[in-house]
Design a protein around this motif. Structure first.
Motif, PDB file in Angstrom:
ATOM      1  N   UNK A 292      39.333  91.783  18.980  1.00  0.00           N
ATOM      2  CA  UNK A 292      38.115  92.291  19.013  1.00  0.00           C
ATOM      3  C   UNK A 292      37.488  92.187  17.607  1.00  0.00           C
ATOM      4  N   UNK A 293      38.247  92.545  16.376  1.00  0.00           N
ATOM      5  CA  UNK A 293      37.691  92.415  15.272  1.00  0.00           C
ATOM      6  C   UNK A 293      37.294  91.122  14.801  1.00  0.00           C
ATOM      7  N   UNK A 294      38.125  90.094  15.194  1.00  0.00           N
ATOM      8  CA  UNK A 294      37.819  88.715  14.815  1.00  0.00           C
ATOM      9  C   UNK A 294      36.854  88.214  15.388  1.00  0.00           C
ATOM     10  N   UNK A 295      36.415  88.794  16.889  1.00  0.00           N
ATOM     11  CA  UNK A 295      34.989  88.381  17.444  1.00  0.00           C
ATOM     12  C   UNK A 295      33.717  88.954  16.718  1.00  0.00           C
ATOM     13  N   UNK A 296      34.047  90.383  16.126  1.00  0.00           N
ATOM     14  CA  UNK A 296      33.012  90.722  15.497  1.00  0.00           C
ATOM     15  C   UNK A 296      32.729  90.109  14.118  1.00  0.00           C
ATOM     16  N   UNK A 297      33.549  89.858  13.676  1.00  0.00           N
ATOM     17  CA  UNK A 297      33.537  88.850  12.274  1.00  0.00           C
ATOM     18  C   UNK A 297      32.903  87.723  12.730  1.00  0.00           C
ATOM     19  N   UNK A 298      33.414  86.866  13.605  1.00  0.00           N
ATOM     20  CA  UNK A 298      32.805  85.454  13.730  1.00  0.00           C
ATOM     21  C   UNK A 298      31.345  85.676  14.179  1.00  0.00           C
ATOM     22  N   UNK A 299      30.950  86.542  15.387  1.00  0.00           N
ATOM     23  CA  UNK A 299      29.676  86.406  15.624  1.00  0.00           C
ATOM     24  C   UNK A 299      28.798  87.210  14.731  1.00  0.00           C
ATOM     25  N   UNK A 300      29.148  87.891  13.618  1.00  0.00           N
ATOM     26  CA  UNK A 300      28.255  88.765  12.728  1.00  0.00           C
ATOM     27  C   UNK A 300      27.848  87.476  11.783  1.00  0.00           C
ATOM     28  N   UNK A 301      28.856  86.673  11.540  1.00  0.00           N
ATOM     29  CA  UNK A 301      28.624  85.488  10.475  1.00  0.00           C
ATOM     30  C   UNK A 301      27.603  84.374  11.166  1.00  0.00           C
ATOM     31  N   UNK A 302      27.715  84.186  12.502  1.00  0.00           N
ATOM     32  CA  UNK A 302      26.812  83.352  13.160  1.00  0.00           C
ATOM     33  C   UNK A 302      25.493  83.923  13.198  1.00  0.00           C
ATOM     34  N   UNK A 303      25.372  85.202  13.558  1.00  0.00           N
ATOM     35  CA  UNK A 303      24.130  85.802  13.540  1.00  0.00           C
ATOM     36  C   UNK A 303      23.362  85.780  12.114  1.00  0.00           C
ATOM     37  N   UNK A 304      24.096  86.294  11.220  1.00  0.00           N
ATOM     38  CA  UNK A 304      23.566  86.411   9.658  1.00  0.00           C
ATOM     39  C   UNK A 304      23.050  84.988   9.200  1.00  0.00           C
TER      40      UNK A 304
END
Length: 234
Positions: A18-30
């Protein structure tokens, strides 16, 4: 708190995912926002996309943790290749139906984000949509119906909840767009069944598979067909 610590110890791999997902999709969005902050405007209007993503990601992650805590849904389970193939083929059927409607009534020319920005945009939207239309409503309804239905002697309401939550995205989509009646009916049913398949995958195999099916759908419908249709239809 003690129960949560026990859950975290027993399901640490789930939380790492879950934390990995949050990190990856936050990077993508930003990253996408920095490259082109206007790309979100027609979808989010006056909402700041980073704020919307942050609030949805955090609240959705808490809801997902709650669903895991109550043993209603998992974040990830191992999926055999044949199971993944079966679900993916069903998604391609929904894509084919959507393409048929597009060929018949021709959706707006600018409905898709084009390459290369689409490779960042649609994964970001996929994560947002899953949290907003699936995880958060599931958590709320599971709380409400698990209190109400057992009191009147009915079984656990998980399948009822899946059927209700599957209504949200197709109803929103049809409400927001202007289709001929027959097309609206086809679009609604097609999206409803797609959402139902996703939610069944979520229940049986976890959030990761549900999100992956959304990415498969977006890959073929929005990215691949979204590029092809410009030459075919315009």
């Amino acid at each position: 708190m003690k129960d949560f610590k026990t859950l975290f110890a027993a399901q640490s791999k789930q939380f790492v995912i879950l934390l990995s997902l949050l990190f990856v999709f936050t990077i993508i969005t930003v990253t996408l926002y920095q490259l082109n902050d206007g790309i979100f405007f027609r979808f989010f209007k006056n909402f700041n996309p980073l704020t919307l993503f942050g609030v949805t990601a955090i609240s959705g992650s808490l809801a997902l943790t709650f669903l895991l805590y109550n043993r209603w849904f998992d974040i990830h389970r191992k999926v055999k290749p044949r199971i993944f193939l079966k679900f993916s083929l069903s998604v391609l059927l929904f894509v084919a139906i959507a393409i048929f409607v597009d060929l018949a009534i021709v959706f707006p020319q600018g409905m898709n984000i084009l390459l290369p920005e689409s490779l960042l945009f649609y994964p970001a939207i996929a994560f947002l949509v899953e949290m907003l239309f699936h995880v958060l409503p599931l958590a709320v309804l599971m709380i409400v119906l698990n209190r109400f239905l057992p009191a009147i002697g009915l079984l656990k309401p998980v399948w009822i909840v899946l059927g209700i939550v599957a209504l949200l995205e197709p109803s929103y989509q049809v409400y927001m767009d202007d289709y001929p009646l027959w097309a609206a009916m086809v679009v609604w049913v097609n999206l409803y069944l797609f959402n139902w398949v996703q939610l069944v995958a979520f229940k049986q195999y976890g959030f990761i598979l549900m999100l992956t099916l959304r990415l498969v759908y977006y890959l073929f419908w929005h990215i691949i067909w979204g590029s092809i249709r410009l030459d075919v239809l315009f």
